[in-house]
Structure formats: structure tokens, C-alpha cells
Enzyme design. Structure first.
Site, PDB file in Angstrom:
ATOM      1  N   HIS A  85       4.070 -23.109   1.884  1.00  0.00           N
ATOM      2  CA  HIS A  85       4.938 -21.886   1.318  1.00  0.00           C
ATOM      3  C   HIS A  85       6.042 -21.640   2.346  1.00  0.00           C
ATOM      4  O   HIS A  85       5.814 -21.580   3.417  1.00  0.00           O
ATOM      5  CB  HIS A  85       4.097 -20.932   0.742  1.00  0.00           C
ATOM      6  CG  HIS A  85       3.204 -21.219  -0.273  1.00  0.00           C
ATOM      7  ND1 HIS A  85       3.420 -21.127  -1.623  1.00  0.00           N
ATOM      8  CD2 HIS A  85       1.864 -21.658  -0.125  1.00  0.00           C
ATOM      9  CE1 HIS A  85       2.617 -21.369  -2.351  1.00  0.00           C
ATOM     10  NE2 HIS A  85       1.427 -21.799  -1.757  1.00  0.00           N
TER      11      HIS A  85
ATOM     12  N   LYS B 170       4.928 -13.214   3.669  1.00  0.00           N
ATOM     13  CA  LYS B 170       5.968 -13.686   4.388  1.00  0.00           C
ATOM     14  C   LYS B 170       6.302 -12.902   5.345  1.00  0.00           C
ATOM     15  O   LYS B 170       6.102 -11.670   5.500  1.00  0.00           O
ATOM     16  CB  LYS B 170       7.377 -14.164   3.625  1.00  0.00           C
ATOM     17  CG  LYS B 170       6.661 -15.241   2.359  1.00  0.00           C
ATOM     18  CD  LYS B 170       7.984 -15.640   1.402  1.00  0.00           C
ATOM     19  CE  LYS B 170       7.311 -16.234   0.193  1.00  0.00           C
ATOM     20  NZ  LYS B 170       6.208 -17.326   0.601  1.00  0.00           N
TER      21      LYS B 170
ATOM     22  N   TYR C 298      11.351 -22.632   4.830  1.00  0.00           N
ATOM     23  CA  TYR C 298      10.254 -23.559   5.111  1.00  0.00           C
ATOM     24  C   TYR C 298      10.152 -24.315   6.169  1.00  0.00           C
ATOM     25  O   TYR C 298      11.211 -24.521   6.799  1.00  0.00           O
ATOM     26  CB  TYR C 298      10.206 -24.624   4.046  1.00  0.00           C
ATOM     27  CG  TYR C 298      10.105 -24.261   2.606  1.00  0.00           C
ATOM     28  CD1 TYR C 298       8.653 -24.010   1.787  1.00  0.00           C
ATOM     29  CD2 TYR C 298      11.186 -23.737   1.773  1.00  0.00           C
ATOM     30  CE1 TYR C 298       8.898 -23.842   0.583  1.00  0.00           C
ATOM     31  CE2 TYR C 298      11.214 -23.191   0.590  1.00  0.00           C
ATOM     32  CZ  TYR C 298       9.947 -23.193  -0.104  1.00  0.00           C
ATOM     33  OH  TYR C 298      10.099 -22.813  -1.600  1.00  0.00           O
TER      34      TYR C 298
END
Length: 190
Positions: free
Chosen positions: A135, A166, A127
């Protein structure tokens, strides 16, 4: 709560298998609030520090906090666990612990919040600010420079990372130099 938040108090944790539990609620809040260490038991997504639960830490976080003088760990029988002993326990629990710990340290020292990445099939979920605030934008897998990774392995990791929105990053620890190089992969649709 910010990346730079620090605390000088020392929390007390109890070692249970491969987890460490901080039972004192005030200590749990303080530790969590100083860098998002651990997870409050039974609170899937804590919002701030208003939780009334013990904090569970993984071994790598515990090792880091002991090294920084922020946590004292004891066995169930009350015997204290030294820094040397917690590292020995970590070496038994984690494959290639020293390489992974170097990456963990590097990311933490750069101000990132580092969580176990097991639910994403990688070493770490990272993070920029912390759980509940943002997120984890990065999934990090630790590879030694001598490790082999196939094109299929990269594609699989990249597809998973893209599916969960991601970025997939390879962390390559240079053990003798005590530094880490990172390689990020971006996926584009044609």
C-alpha cells in the site's frame, strides 16, 4: 517487476483530454511492468502483468515518459505531441506544475512509484514497491517555501493520512537548485 525494471521500447499513446491511453496491450503491459506507470482500464487492482486492457496514464506520467524517451504521444487526429507541447498542456492542467513535476521527478529517481493522490486530497500517493505489492505508505503534498500552511491544515492532512494508515509528507521544491526537501509528520496517540 521491480523498482529497477527498465525497458528500451517506446510505447505509443493517444491524448484524450487530460489523459493518455496506450491501446496496444503488449505495450501497456511492458510500460506498467517497468515501473507501474498508469492503470489498466477496468482493472482496479492488477496483479502482475496478466491483464488484457489498455493503459491510461495521467499527464504528469506521460510527460515524464516522453522526457525519458519511453512514450510517443499523438492527438486524436494523429498529429504527434512534442515534449514541449506536453509540458504546455501540463502547465494548463496542473496548478504550479513545475514545482509538482520536480517533486515527481525526484521521487521517481529515488525509486518510488508515484501515483496521483487526488482520492486522498493530496498531490501524490507514493509507493515503495508498487500497487498490488504494497500500500502507498506516503501521502505527499507539494508546498513552496513561501506558501503558508496553517496548523489546522497540517492537522487535517495528518488526520486523513493517519486514518488511511499513511504518513503525511510536505515536499518543498527548491526550484533554483533543482532539489526537494521533505518534512514528514508522525502522529501519536496520547
Amino acid at each position: 517487476m521491480s523498482k529497477a525494471a527498465t525497458s528500451t521500447s517506446v510505447a505509443s499513446g493517444r491524448l484524450f483530454g487530460n489523459r493518455i491511453v496506450v491501446w496496444d496491450i503488449a505495450e501497456s503491459r511492458k510500460l506498467y511492468g517497468s515501473g507501474y506507470y498508469g492503470k489498466p482500464i477496468g482493472v482496479p487492482k492488477p496483479k502482475g502483468l496478466e491483464f488484457d486492457a489498455a493503459l491510461v496514464l495521467d499527464l504528469m506520467e506521460g510527460c515524464f515518459l516522453v522526457e525519458k524517451g519511453r512514450l510517443k504521444i499523438s492527438q486524436v487526429d494523429g498529429r504527434q505531441v512534442s515534449q514541449t507541447e506536453i509540458k504546455k498542456i501540463c502547465k494548463k492542467q496542473y496548478v504550479d506544475f513545475e514545482a509538482k513535476y520536480l517533486v515527481f521527478l525526484d521521487l521517481r529517481e529515488k525509486g518510488y512509484v508515484v501515483s496521483p493522490g487526488i482520492k486522498f486530497g493530496c498531490d501524490f500517493a507514493v509507493y515503495e514497491q508498487g500497487p498490488g505489492i504494497d500500500h502507498a505508505p506516503y501521502l505527499v503534498q507539494v508546498f513552496r517555501a513561501t506558501d503558508e500552511i496553517s496548523a489546522t491544515g497540517i492537522v487535517l492532512a495528518g488526520r486523513l493520512a493517519t486514518t488511511v494508515k499513511k504518513q503525511f509528507i510536505l515536499a518543498i521544491p527548491k526550484m533554483t537548485e533543482k532539489k526537494v526537501e521533505y518534512v514528514g509528520f508522525d502522529w501519536w496517540r496520547a
